[in-house]
Design a protein around this motif. Structure first.
Motif, mmCIF file in Angstrom:
data_model
loop_
_atom_site.group_PDB
_atom_site.id
_atom_site.type_symbol
_atom_site.label_atom_id
_atom_site.label_comp_id
_atom_site.label_asym_id
_atom_site.label_seq_id
_atom_site.Cartn_x
_atom_site.Cartn_y
_atom_site.Cartn_z
ATOM 1 N N VAL A 293 -28.192 25.027 -20.876
ATOM 2 C CA VAL A 293 -27.750 23.793 -21.089
ATOM 3 C C VAL A 293 -27.630 22.908 -19.986
ATOM 4 C CG1 VAL A 293 -25.541 22.579 -21.833
ATOM 5 C CG2 VAL A 293 -26.063 24.975 -22.778
ATOM 6 N N ALA A 294 -27.317 23.418 -18.709
ATOM 7 C CA ALA A 294 -27.106 22.391 -17.442
ATOM 8 C C ALA A 294 -28.467 22.026 -16.910
ATOM 9 C CB ALA A 294 -26.375 23.090 -16.476
ATOM 10 N N LEU A 295 -29.278 23.005 -16.796
ATOM 11 C CA LEU A 295 -30.714 22.809 -16.289
ATOM 12 C C LEU A 295 -31.551 21.982 -17.173
ATOM 13 C CD1 LEU A 295 -31.597 25.849 -14.212
ATOM 14 C CD2 LEU A 295 -30.691 23.733 -13.432
ATOM 15 N N PRO A 296 -31.550 22.362 -18.330
ATOM 16 C CA PRO A 296 -32.329 21.493 -19.289
ATOM 17 C C PRO A 296 -31.916 19.932 -19.488
ATOM 18 C CG PRO A 296 -32.028 23.605 -20.425
ATOM 19 C CD PRO A 296 -31.118 23.571 -19.128
ATOM 20 N N VAL A 297 -30.621 19.722 -19.506
ATOM 21 C CA VAL A 297 -29.724 18.413 -19.558
ATOM 22 C C VAL A 297 -30.380 17.599 -18.180
ATOM 23 C CG1 VAL A 297 -27.559 17.275 -19.504
ATOM 24 C CG2 VAL A 297 -27.920 19.020 -20.993
ATOM 25 N N LEU A 298 -30.226 18.383 -16.990
ATOM 26 C CA LEU A 298 -30.661 17.776 -15.795
ATOM 27 C C LEU A 298 -31.927 17.256 -15.718
ATOM 28 C CD1 LEU A 298 -29.604 17.164 -12.764
ATOM 29 C CD2 LEU A 298 -30.322 19.257 -12.165
ATOM 30 N N MET A 299 -32.829 17.970 -16.216
ATOM 31 C CA MET A 299 -34.217 17.470 -16.430
ATOM 32 C C MET A 299 -34.488 16.442 -17.350
ATOM 33 S SD MET A 299 -35.892 21.641 -16.744
ATOM 34 C CE MET A 299 -37.586 20.971 -16.750
ATOM 35 N N VAL A 300 -33.700 16.386 -18.361
ATOM 36 C CA VAL A 300 -33.824 15.356 -19.574
ATOM 37 C C VAL A 300 -33.040 14.152 -18.895
ATOM 38 C CG1 VAL A 300 -32.675 14.363 -21.432
ATOM 39 C CG2 VAL A 300 -33.619 16.866 -21.305
ATOM 40 N N VAL A 301 -32.071 13.992 -18.063
ATOM 41 C CA VAL A 301 -31.329 12.833 -17.310
ATOM 42 C C VAL A 301 -32.344 12.476 -16.347
ATOM 43 C CG1 VAL A 301 -29.706 12.079 -15.879
ATOM 44 C CG2 VAL A 301 -29.099 13.669 -17.827
ATOM 45 N N ALA A 302 -33.125 13.199 -15.553
ATOM 46 C CA ALA A 302 -34.233 12.797 -14.668
ATOM 47 C C ALA A 302 -35.392 12.146 -15.356
ATOM 48 C CB ALA A 302 -34.669 14.009 -13.931
ATOM 49 N N LEU A 303 -35.662 12.518 -16.494
ATOM 50 C CA LEU A 303 -36.860 11.876 -17.274
ATOM 51 C C LEU A 303 -36.441 10.425 -17.675
ATOM 52 C CD1 LEU A 303 -38.360 14.367 -19.759
ATOM 53 C CD2 LEU A 303 -39.538 13.104 -17.772
ATOM 54 N N TYR A 304 -35.189 10.458 -18.230
ATOM 55 C CA TYR A 304 -34.497 8.938 -18.553
ATOM 56 C C TYR A 304 -34.612 8.268 -17.447
ATOM 57 C CZ TYR A 304 -33.545 9.917 -23.471
ATOM 58 O OH TYR A 304 -33.539 10.185 -25.074
ATOM 59 N N ALA A 305 -34.016 8.750 -16.173
ATOM 60 C CA ALA A 305 -33.805 7.702 -15.222
ATOM 61 C C ALA A 305 -35.028 7.770 -14.289
ATOM 62 C CB ALA A 305 -32.875 8.489 -14.277
ATOM 63 N N ALA B 49 -43.497 19.290 -11.365
ATOM 64 C CA ALA B 49 -42.602 19.350 -12.619
ATOM 65 C C ALA B 49 -43.558 20.280 -13.706
ATOM 66 C CB ALA B 49 -42.347 18.101 -13.148
ATOM 67 N N VAL B 50 -44.703 19.882 -13.871
ATOM 68 C CA VAL B 50 -45.646 20.462 -14.930
ATOM 69 C C VAL B 50 -45.961 21.885 -14.746
ATOM 70 C CG1 VAL B 50 -47.909 20.315 -15.818
ATOM 71 C CG2 VAL B 50 -46.669 18.124 -15.249
ATOM 72 N N SER B 51 -46.221 22.253 -13.367
ATOM 73 C CA SER B 51 -46.488 23.552 -13.069
ATOM 74 C C SER B 51 -45.074 24.384 -13.153
ATOM 75 C CB SER B 51 -46.648 23.701 -11.454
ATOM 76 O OG SER B 51 -46.053 23.116 -10.670
ATOM 77 N N LEU B 52 -44.047 23.837 -13.001
ATOM 78 C CA LEU B 52 -42.878 24.501 -13.259
ATOM 79 C C LEU B 52 -42.446 24.957 -14.699
ATOM 80 C CD1 LEU B 52 -40.044 25.745 -12.327
ATOM 81 C CD2 LEU B 52 -39.169 23.398 -12.688
ATOM 82 N N VAL B 53 -42.870 23.918 -15.591
ATOM 83 C CA VAL B 53 -42.555 24.149 -16.887
ATOM 84 C C VAL B 53 -43.654 25.221 -17.699
ATOM 85 C CG1 VAL B 53 -42.925 23.033 -19.275
ATOM 86 C CG2 VAL B 53 -41.605 21.786 -17.350
ATOM 87 N N VAL B 54 -44.914 25.198 -16.865
ATOM 88 C CA VAL B 54 -46.040 26.085 -17.352
ATOM 89 C C VAL B 54 -45.810 27.473 -16.958
ATOM 90 C CG1 VAL B 54 -48.422 26.753 -17.013
ATOM 91 C CG2 VAL B 54 -47.730 24.625 -17.254
ATOM 92 N N LEU B 55 -44.811 27.834 -15.689
ATOM 93 C CA LEU B 55 -44.742 28.910 -15.379
ATOM 94 C C LEU B 55 -43.421 29.562 -16.125
ATOM 95 C CD1 LEU B 55 -45.132 28.672 -11.545
ATOM 96 C CD2 LEU B 55 -46.404 30.027 -13.121
ATOM 97 N N LEU B 56 -42.451 28.514 -16.495
ATOM 98 C CA LEU B 56 -41.329 28.904 -17.358
ATOM 99 C C LEU B 56 -42.027 29.200 -18.609
ATOM 100 C CD1 LEU B 56 -38.726 26.310 -16.306
ATOM 101 C CD2 LEU B 56 -38.861 28.847 -15.503
ATOM 102 N N THR B 57 -42.807 28.858 -19.369
ATOM 103 C CA THR B 57 -43.369 28.916 -20.622
ATOM 104 C C THR B 57 -43.866 30.305 -20.426
ATOM 105 O OG1 THR B 57 -43.712 26.768 -20.795
ATOM 106 C CG2 THR B 57 -44.889 28.450 -22.408
ATOM 107 N N PHE B 58 -44.585 30.841 -19.255
ATOM 108 C CA PHE B 58 -45.159 32.297 -19.327
ATOM 109 C C PHE B 58 -44.185 33.281 -18.995
ATOM 110 C CE2 PHE B 58 -49.386 30.004 -18.386
ATOM 111 C CZ PHE B 58 -50.063 30.756 -19.201
ATOM 112 N N ALA B 59 -43.071 32.678 -18.475
ATOM 113 C CA ALA B 59 -41.970 33.681 -18.349
ATOM 114 C C ALA B 59 -41.353 34.039 -19.554
ATOM 115 C CB ALA B 59 -40.878 33.065 -17.170
#
Length: 491
Positions: free
Chosen positions: A332-344, A378-388
């Protein structure tokens, strides 16, 4: 001849009342940029059209109910089994309805293409600075469209009541419950009671075919209306500035190009649906709370969330006497933080750069090394998390203990994105200093100059004595300017 005269008279009658001729002429004369990256949004649009058309077909045969029924279809291994009506109708769609499996798979592949096109389109907007003034509103609309599409993809993926989707719903339910204070209320609002219940699938079905598609269609319409009002942005190049758009007119060039793209999207979607299997629910079997299945992985657009859940340490703590369970921070917390960063982000970028001007011409990727580094990180982080999200499968394939592999992944996820961002920053700085260069033609000395590793130039031997012409202290006014020959396309 008579039919043509009647048609012209009818059109004149309508135009006198609607005054649509001038508006139509203006729309047909609208200019669109020719760069291929501007077609990513249209790929998303046409994938959404495919989703709607195939979804209408599927809704005619799907039964969104958890009522127990005895399966009696043509799939032998399940015949006589007690399953939910939703799962039974999904199996019947796959084996007994003519064209049902094709439309099921086309619908699924179109959803994946739709989300991929939105994500890549968002990356193009981010790296080229298309979110800057006056396009902040369209950035907010686009981020909302991405999140709404992610939610609808998860809900549609969960409707079939198979073991794979049921496991995903169980993870989602646990994540909602982990929200302090209001978690139980949020879970009850979304799922209609404790999981598994008999209300979640009918509730999700209404969201999936009515509310969320209407919201997505409205966001797409708003996105396009703002685009028409503000005009297209464009890459720098000869004759392009903040007051014009260089490209092709809507009619006939761009219209036929767009129709060709529509045909290509339909061909790829139906080709994948006919030839490449996706989500074989008969393999997973019906959902049972006491069962689990491997290898079971979520679709790629949800993999990064599951990767967070798998890699994050099991940390629990209390705040003001309330327990914060371990799924809360990664789920919850980390995805919400990422979404807030996108909006801002448009305002964060403005705060860092101090740029408040209106922009029609886009940045080249090399022009903003800091933004490029942040985006690559950010893109490399999301890609690595997807592989995780597939850590158990990879560990089994490598014949290593899964816990050791998870520890290694935690280090990789923290370190590798930083390295990728740093490399992107150095390359962008080097390219910005040499506008005519590309990644394929860049020389090591250009990178060394950015890193401060350039060797000092060898001293020239002194010139022989004799008369010599004095050179001016400053460049002559007649000297030609430097021409940026590589600025025709984006970096």
């Amino acid at each position: 001849m008579i039919a043509r005269m009647i048609a012209r008279a009818g059109l004149r009658w309508m135009d006198r009342r609607l005054r649509a001729a001038a508006l139509t002429r203006e729309a047909l004369a609208k200019v669109f940029p020719d760069h291929w990256s501007f077609m990513l949004g249209e790929i998303a649009l046409y994938s959404f059209v495919t989703l709607v058309l195939t979804g209408v077909f599927l809704s005619l045969f799907f039964d969104p109910s958890t009522a127990e029924t005895i399966y009696g279809g043509s799939y032998g291994p399940l015949r006589g089994s007690s399953v939910s009506a939703a799962y039974a109708s999904a199996i019947e769609l796959s084996f007994d309805i003519r064209g049902g499996l094709l439309f099921r798979q086309v619908h699924h592949w179109s959803a994946l293409i739709f989300l991929a096109a939105i994500a890549i389109h968002a990356c193009r907007i981010f790296f080229t600075g298309a979110f800057r003034t006056p396009r902040e509103i369209n950035w907010l609309v686009g981020v909302t469209l991405l999140l709404t599409s992610l939610a609808n993809g998860f809900i549609g993926y969960s409707l079939l009541d198979d073991l794979l989707s049921g496991s995903g719903l169980r993870i989602g339910y646990s994540t909602f419950l982990s929200i302090p204070i209001v978690g139980t209320w949020v879970a009850y609002l979304v799922f209609g009671g404790e999981f598994p219940g008999d209300r979640v699938i009918p509730r999700f079905f209404s969201l999936h075919i009515l509310l969320l598609p209407a919201l997505i269609a409205g966001l797409i319409g708003a996105h396009m209306a703002i685009l028409v009002r503000q005009k297209h942005s464009q890459f720098p190049g000869p004759g392009r500035n903040d007051h014009n758009v260089v490209g092709s007119k809507m009619w006939p060039t761009y219209a036929f190009r767009s129709l060709g793209l529509l045909s290509a999207v339909l061909a790829v979607s139906f080709g994948l649906g006919a030839l490449v299997q996706v989500n074989p629910v008969w393999v997973w079997g019906p959902f049972s709370p006491s069962a689990g299945t491997t290898p079971a992985q979520p679709d790629w657009f949800l993999g990064w969330v599951e990767g967070l859940l798998r890699l994050f340490p099991a940390v629990e703590f209390r705040v003001l006497g309330y327990l914060v369970p371990s799924p809360f921070l990664p789920g919850v917390a980390l995805p919400v933080l990422m979404v807030v960063a996108l909006y801002a982000w448009p305002w964060l970028d403005r705060l860092v750069t101090g740029d408040r001007e209106r922009h029609q011409v886009l940045d080249r990727v090399r022009d903003r090394p800091g933004r490029t580094a942040a985006g690559v990180w950010a893109v490399s982080l999301v890609v690595l998390l997807t592989f995780a999200a597939s850590d158990d499968l990879v560990a089994r394939g490598l014949s290593v203990p899964v816990q050791d592999y998870v520890v290694a992944l935690r280090v990789v996820v923290l370190v590798v994105p930083v390295i990728c961002g740093a490399v992107a920053y150095v390359l962008a700085r080097a390219l910005r200093g040499h506008p005519g260069s590309r990644l394929t033609t860049m020389e090591p000395r250009q990178i060394a100059g950015v890193l401060g590793l350039r060797r000092p130039e060898a001293r020239r031997p002194p010139a022989p004595p004799g008369p010599r012409a004095e050179r001016p202290a400053v460049p002559s006014e007649d000297a030609p300017d430097v021409v940026d020959s590589g600025s025709r396309h984006g970096g």
